[in-house]
Write an enzyme that holds these catalytic residues in place. Structure first.
Site, PDB file in Angstrom:
ATOM      1  N   CYS A   1      -0.150   3.652   2.375  1.00 29.02           N
ATOM      2  CA  CYS A   1       0.336   3.541   3.575  1.00 29.02           C
ATOM      3  C   CYS A   1       1.633   3.963   3.918  1.00 29.02           C
ATOM      4  O   CYS A   1       1.829   4.083   5.186  1.00 29.02           O
ATOM      5  CB  CYS A   1      -0.023   2.299   4.073  1.00 29.02           C
TER       6      CYS A   1
ATOM      7  N   ASP B   1      34.163  18.509 -14.537  1.00 26.45           N
ATOM      8  CA  ASP B   1      34.686  17.294 -14.070  1.00 26.45           C
ATOM      9  C   ASP B   1      34.351  16.661 -12.549  1.00 26.45           C
ATOM     10  O   ASP B   1      34.575  15.601 -12.014  1.00 26.45           O
ATOM     11  CB  ASP B   1      36.332  17.233 -14.377  1.00 26.45           C
TER      12      ASP B   1
ATOM     13  N   ASP C   1      32.178  22.694 -19.082  1.00 26.99           N
ATOM     14  CA  ASP C   1      33.499  23.226 -18.733  1.00 26.99           C
ATOM     15  C   ASP C   1      34.249  22.839 -20.148  1.00 26.99           C
ATOM     16  O   ASP C   1      33.633  21.638 -20.882  1.00 26.99           O
ATOM     17  CB  ASP C   1      33.342  22.509 -17.084  1.00 26.99           C
TER      18      ASP C   1
ATOM     19  N   CYS D   1       0.881  -1.098  -0.075  1.00 24.51           N
ATOM     20  CA  CYS D   1      -0.106  -0.302  -0.110  1.00 24.51           C
ATOM     21  C   CYS D   1       0.892   1.286   0.136  1.00 24.51           C
ATOM     22  O   CYS D   1       1.507   1.190   1.113  1.00 24.51           O
ATOM     23  CB  CYS D   1      -0.773   0.336   1.208  1.00 24.51           C
TER      24      CYS D   1
ATOM     25  N   ASP E   1      35.463  22.162 -10.366  1.00 19.57           N
ATOM     26  CA  ASP E   1      33.732  22.735 -11.085  1.00 19.57           C
ATOM     27  C   ASP E   1      32.954  22.936 -10.219  1.00 19.57           C
ATOM     28  O   ASP E   1      31.615  23.677  -9.781  1.00 19.57           O
ATOM     29  CB  ASP E   1      33.228  22.551 -12.374  1.00 19.57           C
TER      30      ASP E   1
END
Length: 787
Positions: free
Chosen positions: A100, A684, A491, A97, A688
């Site tokens: 539930c 990468d 990048d 369920c 970054d």
């Protein structure tokens, strides 16, 4: 160094927002005496130290804190003790369920000493984090009470050590057989009752047959309804279905009441099978967890659980077996299948001295491996944890459905009560039984299971399918955002290009090529940058660092050193201009390192990177699926950047950017965008971090074997192939399309039946279809996200 002789410590650097400072801290700490290794993760601001056992631990930590304070003052520094929150997993066998499951998760999350809670309905696993100060036994008892009160009869198993006990298929199939036998008997008795009525034998006997059929197929529903009513749960599906069908019995609609209960149970049975099938399919997609490890102890091989293997232990992997833990190959050359992690079916050769990752499948030769990570820290464990816990990061659609379901059932039940009671009181000659029947139709349609079940299932299927293709999506919220992406920002280095730099030209001025290379090599000797490494590789001579008197790194410009009494500058054009050095700009395309000695220009070295094999195809594919703008950000010079952009067919390129300027450029790209026009940044995952965090979705490439990449981004591509970005977007679009098909279909059918029911046109037969029939169709539709 024996890893067992190291002391692992974690230090949290609260308020750390300077990526460059983080690098400086990490470098300085790594060089401390007594520190074997250090890793500062800028994303979670966590510095992990491995301190040599015979060192003075307190003294080392004091030195580390001094470095942090001198480099970046004002941070909130916390040394993490070994006392941690307790994580436990509870398997809810037999949980079918979805509504539930939502209620259980909500109640558990509200417990005072629960730090976090996530119930994954797909694998029936409740993951809880208990506060370290709490009494674990008391909390577990409270959680189990909540489970038993909300959904009685579940097979609740608490996993204290291992997280892989589940309800066995044999146990499940026994439950299915029992339910099937009950439904067959109930159906036969019901058909006999219908036959009696159809042949004109409608009597007390036929009524008795219907009552018997009702008890056979609906007895369990009535029992659950009674238990829930005693506990005060009046709006659960069992109670509503019991009231609806008993009401139909009371007003004399015996065949219809029994038929509705029968088809409700058949629908639930089929729905359970469909959900079970989808669970098994999703599990099969992520069937990467190793079951055992062959531990080598002396001359013996012991078969043990991967959790029992320690760092430094030796394991043996036979042909056809999964590699159970990350490690280093000590003996053997073999082909390995990496498809479980990367989605790539091409075999890869692995030999002595190479790293090997858990989840690979050994194909044709025996491998002896030294374990480098415990199972909990291994690649396969991290991937499984990411995928299984992806359900905790819910999409806006899921959150909407969760809120909607809270109000939908009470509103429909109130409407049912009003329809049953008000018209007979205000409309002259209104027949009470007719209006009661219309109200009962509302009760049958009042459960939102079709939505609560199929929507999370759709997203989880999409996430599972993406992982099968080597794309890790950390939550359905990111899968939802991906469908609206119209700009992809890359990048350059290591993302669109290979990140493998080679010296392509040495151009000296007034000195020999060898001398220019010598100056450049000593200048770059302390740097870990790929460009510096390429110069050192090309120089190919031993570097004696004691010949350098001073070293200064000038961020975003280059380096300044003193070598044999001469002052050397090595860097970009900006460094030459900054130091007022007259120079001749290079005409070649590539990254150029200019060299000056004692303020006199001495030439330049050109280093070139290669574009990845699939980068051009990846950009074309992105544009083919409707991405309007593909942009590149790079710290490289304008000439190199424009050359790469032209070759790849990019819309825009921004060059000569400092790390912090990349975030500024991203903000600039955001200008003029609407809420629905989302932006991806692809990098990468290591250098970054700020840009990945700012974008709507941050994608890190090359996650295979890179903890930093997996940690940093919202989506991780396990390989270095940019072509997979379009695949991720396509999976997201298909998944979201299925989600909205289910929402529109489920709500549409329910609203139509409610309107027709209120008007006296629809019967309980249409109502039961709008409940279990629609839920079953929605679940089957959700499974399409796995294809």
């Amino acid at each position: 160094m024996d890893v067992s002789s190291l002391i692992k410590k974690e230090i949290i650097l609260g308020g750390l927002n300077c990526a460059h400072c983080a690098q400086v801290i990490n470098e300085k700490v790594s060089k401390l005496e007594g520190v074997e290794s250090a890793n500062l993760n800028f994303i979670n601001k966590k510095l992990i130290l491995n301190i040599i056992d015979n060192s003075n631990e307190e003294e080392v930590i004091k030195k580390v804190i001094d470095i942090i304070n001198s480099t970046e003052p004002g941070l909130n520094i916390q040394v993490v003790t070994n006392l941690k929150n307790i994580k436990r997993e509870i398997i809810l066998g037999g949980l079918n369920c979805a509504h539930c499951a939502e209620i259980i998760n909500e109640k558990v999350a509200k417990l005072e000493d629960i730090e976090s809670s996530n119930l994954n309905f797909i694998n029936k696993k409740l993951s809880i984090e208990i506060k370290k100060s709490a009494n674990e036994k008391d909390i577990i008892e409270k959680v189990v009470d909540i489970i038993n009160n909300t959904e009685p009869g579940l097979d609740v198993q608490i996993n204290y050590e291992k997280a892989d006990k589940v309800v066995t298929e044999e146990h499940k199939s026994n439950l299915d057989k029992k339910d099937l036998i009950k439904l067959i008997i109930g159906t036969v008795v019901y058909i006999f009752g219908i036959y009696q009525t159809a042949t004109g034998f409608e009597s007390q006997f036929s009524n008795l047959i219907f009552i018997i059929a009702y008890i056979i197929v609906g007895g369990e529903v009535l029992f659950k309804a009674l238990k829930n009513a005693i506990k005060g749960y009046m709006l659960d599906e069992n109670f509503l279905m019991a009231i609806a069908t008993i009401g139909a019995l009371v007003i004399g609609e015996l065949p219809e009441a029994v038929g509705v209960m029968l088809f409700y149970q058949i629908g639930e049975f089929l729905q359970g099978i469909a959900v079970g099938k989808s669970r098994r399919s999703i599990t099969a997609l992520m069937q990467i967890r190793p079951d055992y490890a062959n531990l080598k102890v002396g001359a013996e091989i012991n078969v043990v659980s991967p959790e029992e293997v320690s760092v430094g232990d030796i394991i043996v992997v036979k042909p056809g077996e999964k590699v159970p833990l990350d490690g280093l190959v000590l003996d053997g050359i073999s082909m390995v299948d990496t498809s479980a992690l990367t989605g790539e079916s091409v075999l890869r050769e692995i030999s002595v001295g190479e790293d090997i990752l858990s989840g690979f499948i050994n194909k044709n030769a025996l491998l002896t491996i030294k374990v480098t990570k415990e199972f909990g820290e291994s690649t396969v464990a991290k991937i499984l944890d990411l995928v299984e816990n992806a359900s905790s990061k819910k999409s806006k659609t899921e959150n909407f459905i969760t809120k909607f379901s809270k109000y939908y059932t009470p509103v429909v039940v109130i409407a049912a009560t009003l329809i049953a009671l008000v018209p007979p009181l205000v409309i002259p000659n209104a027949i009470f039984s007719e209006w009661l029947y219309r109200g009962l139709i509302f009760l049958v349609v009042s459960c939102p299971c079709a939505l609560v079940l199929s929507i999370p299932l759709s997203f989880f299927s999409g996430i599972g399918f993406a992982s099968k293709n080597g794309i890790l999506v950390k939550g359905s919220n990111y899968l939802e955002v991906l469908k609206n992406v119209n700009t992809v920002v890359f990048d350059k280095t290591g993302t669109l290009t290979k990140g493998v730099f080679n010296v392509t030209k040495v151009s000296p001025v007034g000195i020999s090529e060898d001398k220019l290379l010598e100056y450049a090599a000593f200048a770059e000797a302390n740097s870990n940058h790929p460009i510096a490494k390429s110069i050192l590789k090309y120089y190919d001579k031993k570097i004696y660092l004691d010949k350098t008197d001073s070293y200064e790194e000038i961020a975003a410009y280059g380096v300044k050193i003193s070598y044999k009494g001469e002052n050397i500058l090595a860097g970009n054009e900006k460094l030459m201009r900054k130091e007022n050095i007259f120079y001749s700009p290079a005409k070649e395309v590539g990254t150029v390192v200019y060299i000056a000695v004692n303020k006199m220009y001495r030439g330049y070295i050109v280093i070139s990177d290669e574009i990845k094999n699939d980068s051009i195809k990846a950009i074309k594919q992105l544009k083919a699926i409707g991405i309007k703008e593909v942009v590149m950000l790079t710290g490289d010079n304008e000439k190199v950047a424009n050359s790469v952009a032209a070759e790849l067919g990019l819309n825009k390129v921004y060059s000569n950017l400092l790390p912090n300027e990349k975030v500024d450029k991203l903000e600039e790209i955001y200008k003029g965008k609407t809420e629905k026009e989302k932006i991806i940044f692809v990098g990468d995952g290591i250098n970054d971090a700020p840009v990945l965090a700012r974008a709507d979705v941050g994608i890190a490439m090359g996650g295979l074997g890179s903890d930093a990449a997996i940690e940093a981004a919202d989506v991780v591509l396990m390989t270095d192939e940019p072509i997979k970005i379009s695949k991720a977007i396509e999976i997201a679009r298909k998944t979201n399309k299925i989600v909205w098909q289910n929402i529109i279909f489920a709500l549409g059918v329910k609203i139509i039946v409610l309107i027709l029911g209120a008007g006296g046109i629809a019967t309980m037969w249409e109502a039961i279809f709008a409940d279990v029939g629609v839920a079953l169709i929605a679940v089957l539709n959700a499974m399409r996200a796995m294809r």
